[in-house]
Design an enzyme around this catalytic site. Structure first.
Site, short mmCIF file in Angstrom:
data_model
loop_
_atom_site.label_atom_id
_atom_site.label_comp_id
_atom_site.label_asym_id
_atom_site.label_seq_id
_atom_site.Cartn_x
_atom_site.Cartn_y
_atom_site.Cartn_z
N CYS A 136 -3.81 7.06 0.22
CA CYS A 136 -2.24 6.87 -0.23
C CYS A 136 -1.95 5.81 -0.71
O CYS A 136 -1.78 4.68 0.03
CB CYS A 136 -1.53 7.38 1.07
SG CYS A 136 0.38 7.16 1.04
N CYS A 139 1.44 4.23 0.54
CA CYS A 139 1.13 3.80 1.87
C CYS A 139 0.51 2.37 2.10
O CYS A 139 0.78 1.62 2.72
CB CYS A 139 0.31 4.81 2.79
SG CYS A 139 0.82 6.47 2.99
N ASP A 140 -0.54 2.32 1.25
CA ASP A 140 -1.30 1.12 1.43
C ASP A 140 -1.46 0.13 -0.06
O ASP A 140 -1.97 -0.72 0.46
CB ASP A 140 -2.60 1.61 1.75
CG ASP A 140 -2.94 2.51 3.12
OD1 ASP A 140 -1.80 2.02 3.89
OD2 ASP A 140 -3.65 3.37 3.25
#
Length: 310
Positions: A136, A139-140
């Site tokens: 992701c 997300c990261d």
């Protein structure tokens, strides 16, 4: 052995963000609500070390956010049961949800079983998950500022996320098993024009290298058989998502890939059967969109059950 019969108003299948929010909204509407989950409440959120894009929290760990959601979901007497749903029967206004030991009879069912990222299945992938291996970018990506990143895949998600990652990374290398991308042309054009993105064609990842964190990958050219190493501090894998929709495969509510088709009210083509979160056919799969789906589904389940009284 005869299964235990549980009669309720709403069954929510799955206790990720969508399922927990659906259970919250349904139970808050004074519906008897059972939420079934085969694992720990929170789903994929529990696999996220830090969440920094969920409203109300500047930074929170995935497991902590999941615990907050679970406490909220239980506030209005929803019942949380552990179980693995095998199939669902639809008989007019009644739906029967089967696990190995119980049958839940309900007026409405909300499927919130989520999806999972297809893995490469290569050495180092599981060992370095969360330590440089990610699925992701949204997300990261922030954690890889000024680092070199590898993106594996050639579809829309891979190319779109590679472009997204360039705002953080010093360099993004896309590794694709074919000699051309499968992504939409507009996404390809954008990636080809980005000076931070490079491509390695006709190659597959054989191993993700590193001890305590990702240090690179070993790749093999599928045409020549030649192997080589590519150094990087992050590996983002986009070789497909798989919906957790096995339990509803015979209901005729999914597309060819298994994603559940709904309208804007989270309703499927079967009256009283709703879906929410990442198992839906949708574009953006994030915690915040899952909770939005869950709230809508919980409210619509209430509206549906009220309509049965007319």
């Amino acid at each position: 052995m005869e299964k235990e019969l549980i009669v309720t108003d709403v069954v929510v299948i799955g206790a990720g963000p969508a399922g927990m929010t659906a259970a919250l909204y349904a139970s808050r509407a004074n519906l008897k609500t059972h939420m079934i989950e085969k694992g720990v409440p929170g789903g994929e959120v529990n696999n996220t070390a830090d969440v920094e894009n969920y409203p109300g929290f500047s930074l929170v760990s995935g497991p902590e956010l999941a615990q907050h959601m679970y406490q909220g979901a239980m506030r209005f007497d929803a019942v949380h049961d552990y179980g693995d749903v095998s199939h669902i029967e639809v008989a007019g206004d009644l739906k029967r949800v089967h696990t190995s030991s119980k049958v839940y009879e309900a007026k409405a069912v909300i499927v919130a079983t989520g999806s999972f990222h297809r893995h490469l299945g290569v050495p180092g992938e599981e060992e370095l998950a969360g330590r440089g291996v990610s699925y992701c970018a949204v997300c990261d990506g922030f954690f890889f500022r000024d680092k070199e990143i590898i993106v594996v895949g050639g579809g829309d998600s891979a190319v779109e996320e590679a472009h997204y990652l360039t705002q953080f990374a010093s360099k993004v290398t896309v590794i694709h098993r074919r000699d051309e991308l499968r992504a939409q042309k507009v996404l390809q054009d954008r990636a080809f024009a980005n000076p931070k993105i490079e491509f390695i064609w006709d190659s597959v990842v054989e191993e993700i290298l590193g001890t305590d964190a990702v240090e690179g990958v070993q790749i093999k050219n599928v045409k020549t058989g030649q192997t080589s190493r590519v150094d990087a501090q992050g590996v983002f894998i986009y070789v497909g998502l798989v919906p957790n929709s096995e339990a509803v495969k015979d209901l005729g509510i999914t597309d060819a890939e298994g994603w559940i088709i709904t309208d804007d009210h989270m309703a499927t083509s079967l009256p009283g059967v709703f879906a929410a979160g990442d198992v839906r056919q949708k574009h953006l799969r994030q915690i915040v969109t899952a909770t939005g789906d869950g709230g809508t589904a919980g409210f619509q389940a209430y509206q549906y059950i009220e309509s049965l009284k007319d």
